[in-house]
Scaffold this motif. Structure first.
Motif, PDB file in Angstrom:
ATOM      1  N   ASN A  75       0.821  -1.213   0.000  1.00  0.00           N
ATOM      2  CA  ASN A  75       0.000   0.000   0.000  1.00  0.00           C
ATOM      3  C   ASN A  75       0.855   1.263   0.000  1.00  0.00           C
ATOM      4  OD1 ASN A  75      -2.578  -1.298   0.087  1.00  0.00           O
ATOM      5  ND2 ASN A  75      -2.165  -1.820   2.224  1.00  0.00           N
ATOM      6  N   LYS A 133      -6.093  -7.169  -3.357  1.00  0.00           N
ATOM      7  CA  LYS A 133      -6.230  -6.612  -2.017  1.00  0.00           C
ATOM      8  C   LYS A 133      -6.404  -7.683  -0.948  1.00  0.00           C
ATOM      9  CE  LYS A 133      -6.287  -2.101  -2.941  1.00  0.00           C
ATOM     10  NZ  LYS A 133      -5.323  -1.151  -2.344  1.00  0.00           N
ATOM     11  N   PRO A 138      -5.745  -3.799   2.979  1.00  0.00           N
ATOM     12  CA  PRO A 138      -5.946  -2.528   3.683  1.00  0.00           C
ATOM     13  C   PRO A 138      -6.400  -2.759   5.125  1.00  0.00           C
ATOM     14  CG  PRO A 138      -7.827  -2.992   2.291  1.00  0.00           C
ATOM     15  CD  PRO A 138      -6.839  -4.092   2.039  1.00  0.00           C
TER      16      PRO A 138
END
Length: 621
Positions: A256, A299, A306
């Protein structure tokens, strides 16, 4: 005739037994009721009586001697009523068959024991910052659970970035699960401030720090914050902490971060001195260079995963494809993704007002294409439930809605016939609306914000012209007054308060949609000042404060509704693009709810896991 005379004679001399029994029963009930009231009254005075007797040293049958030599004369029955420890001690239940004792020596200061004694006699105790830790320790030791609970409640309310680690450690030592959980939540939610301001941060064990940094709920604006925390903790005592470095660096979700940030991390001296860390970061950089965009979409992998957001942005309703919608979207700022919510309101509406209060969202007024609403709705995201609230006195679309001092204000608007200057406010506790003094100008399609417990409203349309005037309402005096007017007329404008300033953004000046922004600082500015322009001109859009940025969401650009989202960084004075919504719409409203216990329900991480689970299930079927 003789027969009737005999009956009258009998009734005058003596009533039948039935009537006499009824009266006796009534008297008996009344006397019983009086005796019950007397007994209740006496019992209510009993604590005061015990307190008075202790203060006068009357009928005391026990002594407690504290470690500083202070002696308390007590009634053993009172102290044993709140403490199983003292009950066992004074009754000598441990050594059965031995005589009861009347004296006790305790290793506690007289100040703390006085608070415990006061609680035993009055059920009240004075807890403050100077005594709470000692009081909790000994209340736990003597099994006075009510005092333990009161201490925990006090510490939860007093949690700060500078004391939460101390409270967490203390709660863990004494197995206060509720306090431990609340302290840990506070630590995760305020981590950026904790690692900078808490002097005990560098005293954390390597394993405890790893658990904190690996938590999905860690609230950090960027993974850079995680690295900076590792750096501070390691450099505090570099010799003994190098062995933890690789495990800690693996907690940084490097996928990220941009590559240049990872390269900067790799050049840190402590990593350069650690072969395992150097190899790990080299592998990460190689993977990112080889897979690039395809990796960014993964992801679900830990490298790219996240965190769960602390703040959830809700965008509700609006005008899309020629009609109003009940569409609800939420924005996950940690993943930069918009998610379509299943919590859609049953009522489609546009040009409504919205604000949040006590973790709930309140929607006020609006228009469904045919009807102008005076209704209000409340959504509780913690339980995914919508419900109706009390109706306003007037129907209002193009209404300005704002929260001030625990009241929701609905200002101006259009009722289908006229633009209004009337105003009213709602009490969420009593579920009632009340009228307040009207504004000095008729305003629909204006915008309002709260700053320092005062309400400001700017711009709007009065039925004849787009306005640049502005005014302020002071709830303490219940009066409206003018403030300096904006440089440009604006309807469909968004006004938002940030720090000590008001920002009037975008809108329609009567000719075109505006990208411009004006800034006003009450008490410091003589006029509105020019600010940086958005990248997209827009009117009738949503605006919120999120992560210390000003977000603008959707709107109308002069030719079509849009889904574009951007945010303004006050420190750098720059506008930056964010992920667009799933639906083009204008005349929507937006707000932010912070600290939801089920914020995971509104996170991209949870959504991607569920989708992955469904895909696996389909493959198995």
């Amino acid at each position: 005739m003789v027969f009737h005379m005999k009956l009258r004679t009998m009734s005058s001399k003596r009533k039948p037994l039935y009537f006499r029994n009824v009266k006796q029963i009534k008297r008996r009930k009344q006397s019983i009721g009086r005796r019950c009231c007397c007994r209740c009254s006496s019992s209510l005075q009993l604590p005061l009586l015990w307190k008075e007797m202790r203060e006068n040293n009357q009928l005391c049958d026990g002594v407690v001697r504290c470690e500083d030599g202070v002696v308390f004369n007590i009634h053993r029955i009172v102290l044993t009523a709140v403490s199983p420890y003292f009950r066992a001690l004074f009754t000598n239940s441990i050594n059965r068959g031995c005589m009861e004792i009347t004296e006790a020596n305790v290793r506690i200061s007289s100040g703390a024991f006085r608070v415990i004694i006061d609680y035993a006699y009055t059920r009240n105790c004075v807890i403050n910052k100077s005594n709470v830790f000692e009081l909790l320790k000994y209340a736990d030791q003597y099994e006075i659970l009510d005092v333990v609970e009161k201490c925990c409640e006090f510490l939860v309310k007093d949690l700060t970035a500078s004391n939460c680690l101390q409270v967490l450690k203390f709660a863990s030592q004494f197995f206060c699960k509720s306090l431990t959980d609340r302290s840990n939540i506070y630590l995760l939610q305020n981590f950026a401030n904790v690692f900078k301001d808490n002097e005990h941060f560098c005293d954390l064990s390597g394993e405890h720090l790893r658990q904190i940094l690996a938590d999905d709920c860690l609230n950090v604006k960027s993974e850079e914050v995680v690295f900076e925390a590792i750096k501070r903790w390691t450099e505090h005592c570099s010799e003994g902490r190098q062995k933890y470095l690789l495990d800690l660096i693996k907690c940084v979700r490097l996928g990220n971060l941009p590559q240049e940030k990872i390269v900067k991390i790799a050049h840190w001296q402590a990593i350069q001195a650690d072969t395992a860390c150097t190899l790990y970061l080299t592998d990460i950089l190689t993977i990112m260079e080889d897979f690039g965009e395809s990796l960014m979409k993964q992801k679900s992998t830990y490298l790219m995963r996240p965190r769960i957001p602390y703040d959830i942005l809700f965008a509700v309703g609006g005008w899309s494809a020629g009609s109003p919608t009940s569409f609800v979207e939420t924005y996950d700022n940690r993943a930069d993704r918009w998610l379509v919510s299943k919590d859609t309101d049953v009522v489609a509406r546009a040009y409504h007002g919205m604000c949040s209060y006590d973790g709930k969202i309140f929607i006020v007024g609006g228009f469904d294409g045919n009807e102008y609403f005076n209704t209000a709705r409340c959504f509780d995201p913690a339980v995914h439930l919508w419900k109706d609230c009390a109706c306003m006195h007037y129907s209002r679309c193009y209404v300005s809605v704002v929260l001030c001092l625990d009241r929701i204000y609905a200002l101006g608007g259009y009722n289908g016939r006229i633009r209004m200057n009337s105003a009213e406010r709602y009490d969420p506790v009593s579920n009632q609306w009340e009228l307040i003094p009207s504004m000095q100008k008729q305003r629909s399609d204006a915008s309002a914000a709260t700053l320092n417990d005062k309400i400001y409203i700017v711009g709007g349309f009065n039925g004849q012209e787009v306005m640049n005037s502005a005014e302020m309402f002071d709830p303490s005096t219940n009066q409206w007054s003018y403030i300096p007017q904006m440089a440009s007329p604006r309807s469909g404008v968004s006004l938002i308060a940030y720090h000590d300033a008001l920002y009037a953004i975008g809108g329609f000046n009567g000719y075109t949609r505006l990208p411009t922004m004006e800034v006003f600082i009450p008490g410091a500015s003589a006029e509105w000042m020019e600010g940086s322009e958005m990248t997209t001109s827009r009117s009738n859009f949503g605006t919120v404060i999120l992560d210390d940025y000003i977000y603008v969401i959707g709107g109308f650009n002069g030719s079509t509704t849009i889904n574009y989202v951007e945010y303004y960084d006050v420190e750098t004075d720059e506008w930056v693009d964010a992920a667009p919504m799933n639906l083009n719409r204008s005349a929507l409203s937006a707000c932010v709810i912070s600290g939801l216990r089920n914020s995971k329900d509104y996170s991209f991480l949870d959504r991607s896991r569920k989708e992955l689970h469904e895909d696996v299930k389909e493959d198995c079927d």
